[in-house]
Design an enzyme around this catalytic site. Structure first.
Site, mmCIF file in Angstrom:
data_model
loop_
_atom_site.group_PDB
_atom_site.id
_atom_site.type_symbol
_atom_site.label_atom_id
_atom_site.label_comp_id
_atom_site.label_asym_id
_atom_site.label_seq_id
_atom_site.Cartn_x
_atom_site.Cartn_y
_atom_site.Cartn_z
ATOM 1 C CG HIS A 57 -8.745 3.212 7.297
ATOM 2 N ND1 HIS A 57 -7.682 3.509 6.505
ATOM 3 C CD2 HIS A 57 -9.007 2.145 7.545
ATOM 4 C CE1 HIS A 57 -7.290 1.921 6.051
ATOM 5 N NE2 HIS A 57 -8.360 1.133 6.800
ATOM 6 C CB ALA A 70 1.147 -0.085 7.508
ATOM 7 C CB VAL A 77 -0.269 5.253 7.491
ATOM 8 C CG1 VAL A 77 -1.815 5.108 7.954
ATOM 9 C CG2 VAL A 77 0.419 3.481 7.709
ATOM 10 C CB ILE A 78 -1.125 9.196 3.278
ATOM 11 C CG1 ILE A 78 0.300 8.899 2.750
ATOM 12 C CG2 ILE A 78 -1.444 10.876 3.156
ATOM 13 C CD1 ILE A 78 0.291 8.962 1.276
ATOM 14 N NE ARG A 80 8.108 13.432 7.023
ATOM 15 C CZ ARG A 80 7.736 14.633 6.736
ATOM 16 N NH1 ARG A 80 7.268 14.775 5.548
ATOM 17 N NH2 ARG A 80 7.504 15.634 7.705
ATOM 18 C CB THR A 125 -12.265 8.072 7.374
ATOM 19 O OG1 THR A 125 -11.041 7.247 6.977
ATOM 20 C CG2 THR A 125 -13.217 8.391 6.210
ATOM 21 C CG PHE A 169 8.082 2.111 13.487
ATOM 22 C CD1 PHE A 169 7.058 1.198 13.294
ATOM 23 C CD2 PHE A 169 7.994 3.417 13.531
ATOM 24 C CE1 PHE A 169 5.768 1.978 12.891
ATOM 25 C CE2 PHE A 169 6.664 4.075 13.032
ATOM 26 C CZ PHE A 169 5.656 3.122 13.039
ATOM 27 C CG PHE A 177 -2.080 0.886 0.961
ATOM 28 C CD1 PHE A 177 -3.196 0.434 0.496
ATOM 29 C CD2 PHE A 177 -2.060 2.075 1.585
ATOM 30 C CE1 PHE A 177 -4.449 1.078 0.061
ATOM 31 C CE2 PHE A 177 -3.239 2.885 1.434
ATOM 32 C CZ PHE A 177 -4.352 2.540 0.714
#
Length: 157
Positions: free
Chosen positions: A85, A53, A78-79, A124, A83, A110, A19
């Site tokens: 989520h 993730a 993870v963006i 990044r 919501t 991590f 993802f």
């Protein structure tokens, strides 16, 4: 650092989220590049993919328990969306990988970006800028050195 059967260094598992793959693949390239710069051959690294993730903690646990690797680098992104989520996925990735790191006999690093926007994530992961993949690879090698200099006491109960 422990040699990995002649493959050029420690055996490292890169656990990579599919993802947001535009970001994670850039970080993967940065991590590989950094390891090569520091003398770790590509044969010492195995890339394993998970859907996202959220799936990383259970995969990291399985990988750590396999005994095949000296370290794990979890690479994900993870963006934040509109919501809740994001909170669930980022929280599960962080908490779950943290639990694995505390209980595994190998370092678990991590390398999951948690950003508000895709633009922040791209900055990044920029191969010509501050690619966090390289920084995460440095953390893996630093942790391997620490583990090598402070082995577990086999006589400890």
């Amino acid at each position: 650092m422990k040699e990995a059967g002649g493959v050029g260094g420690p055996r490292i598992a890169f656990l990579v989220s599919r993802f947001n793959s535009l970001i994670t693949e850039q970080m993967l390239r940065g991590a590989r590049r950094r390891l090569l710069e520091r003398g770790i051959t590509s044969k010492a690294v195995n890339v394993l993919y998970v859907p996202g993730a959220w799936d990383m903690p259970q995969a990291a646990r399985r990988i750590a328990d396999s005994g095949r690797y000296d370290a794990i680098l979890a690479i994900g992104c993870v963006i934040r969306g509109e919501t809740a989520h994001f909170d669930y996925v980022a929280g599960q990735a962080s908490d779950g990988l943290g639990r694995v790191a505390l209980t595994a006999d190998i370092p678990v690093v991590f390398g999951v970006l948690t950003t508000d926007t895709g633009e922040q994530a791209m900055l990044r992961a920029d191969m010509h800028g501050a690619n966090k993949g390289g920084e995460f690879a440095d953390a893996v090698l630093d942790m391997l050195e620490l583990y090598a200099s402070h082995p577990r006491d086999a006589n400890r109960s």
